[in-house]
Design a protein around this motif. Structure first.
Motif, PDB file in Angstrom:
ATOM      1  N   CYS A   1       7.091   1.025  -5.442  1.00 54.98           N
ATOM      2  CA  CYS A   1       6.980   1.627  -4.106  1.00 54.98           C
ATOM      3  C   CYS A   1       7.429   0.585  -3.077  1.00 54.98           C
ATOM      4  CB  CYS A   1       5.538   2.041  -3.846  1.00 54.98           C
ATOM      5  SG  CYS A   1       5.264   2.577  -2.142  1.00 54.98           S
TER       6      CYS A   1
ATOM      7  N   CYS B   1       3.879  -0.165  -0.728  1.00 54.06           N
ATOM      8  CA  CYS B   1       2.672  -0.838  -1.233  1.00 54.06           C
ATOM      9  C   CYS B   1       2.963  -1.679  -2.478  1.00 54.06           C
ATOM     10  CB  CYS B   1       1.543   0.163  -1.500  1.00 54.06           C
ATOM     11  SG  CYS B   1       1.714   1.127  -3.013  1.00 54.06           S
TER      12      CYS B   1
ATOM     13  N   CYS C   1       1.679   5.407  -6.643  1.00 56.86           N
ATOM     14  CA  CYS C   1       0.671   5.509  -5.574  1.00 56.86           C
ATOM     15  C   CYS C   1       0.546   6.929  -5.021  1.00 56.86           C
ATOM     16  CB  CYS C   1       1.009   4.526  -4.458  1.00 56.86           C
ATOM     17  SG  CYS C   1       2.748   4.520  -4.009  1.00 56.86           S
TER      18      CYS C   1
ATOM     19  N   HIS D   1       1.204   2.628   3.809  1.00 56.98           N
ATOM     20  CA  HIS D   1       2.425   3.452   3.826  1.00 56.98           C
ATOM     21  C   HIS D   1       2.751   3.799   5.278  1.00 56.98           C
ATOM     22  CE1 HIS D   1       0.918   3.683  -0.288  1.00 56.98           C
ATOM     23  NE2 HIS D   1       2.192   3.757  -0.621  1.00 56.98           N
TER      24      HIS D   1
HETATM   25 ZN    ZN Z   1       2.999   3.029  -2.359  1.00 55.73          ZN
END
Ligand code: ZN
Length: 140
Positions: free
Chosen positions: A3, A6, A13, A45
């Motif tokens: 991601c 994160c 996630c 996010h």
């Molecule tokens: Zn994430």
């Protein structure tokens, strides 16, 4: 691919967050930390938020975790977050561009165990505390 926001492997996630929301809405034992789950996930996010929204979310997380605001306060805040008519600014981003430049965090939603409500609440709280700690170092 991890991601980009994160750092969670294979962008796991997002499905995990959706799964947690279902868990929290169907089981009150898990639901007590709902406000922490949402704030921690959103702060990590930032493409989902406006700058004002991100700062607001960080302030809320601080009130929840550091100032230990009572549950009634938290419920009221949750309601206000949903009811945009009461807010002077937009929370949700329209362009989807991250407003912070950070893609590695000490903890992500993948560090939360779901075995029972007790470990779940413990892990969500630890994740949220770690997010707040790191988010407070970010100047935006
Ligand atoms: Zn994430």
């Amino acid at each position: 691919m991890n991601c980009p926001e994160c750092g969670a492997p294979e962008i796991l996630c997002k499905p995990r967050f959706d799964e947690f929301l279902v868990l929290e809405f169907t089981d009150a034992g898990y639901g007590v930390v709902h406000h922490l789950t949402v704030a921690a996930y959103m702060l990590q996010h930032s493409s989902k938020l406006t700058r004002e929204g991100w700062l607001h979310m960080r302030g809320l997380l601080r009130e929840f975790l550091v100032e230990n605001k009572p549950p009634a306060f938290i419920r009221r805040q949750n309601r206000d977050l949903v009811d945009s008519g009461k807010r002077k600014f937009k929370i949700a981003s329209k362009d989807g561009v991250p407003i912070i430049n950070k893609s590695a965090w000490m903890k992500t939603i993948l560090d939360v165990r779901t075995g029972n409500a007790e470990v779940y609440c413990e892990d969500v709280t630890a994740w949220a505390k770690s997010v707040l700690e790191e988010a407070e170092l970010i100047a935006i």
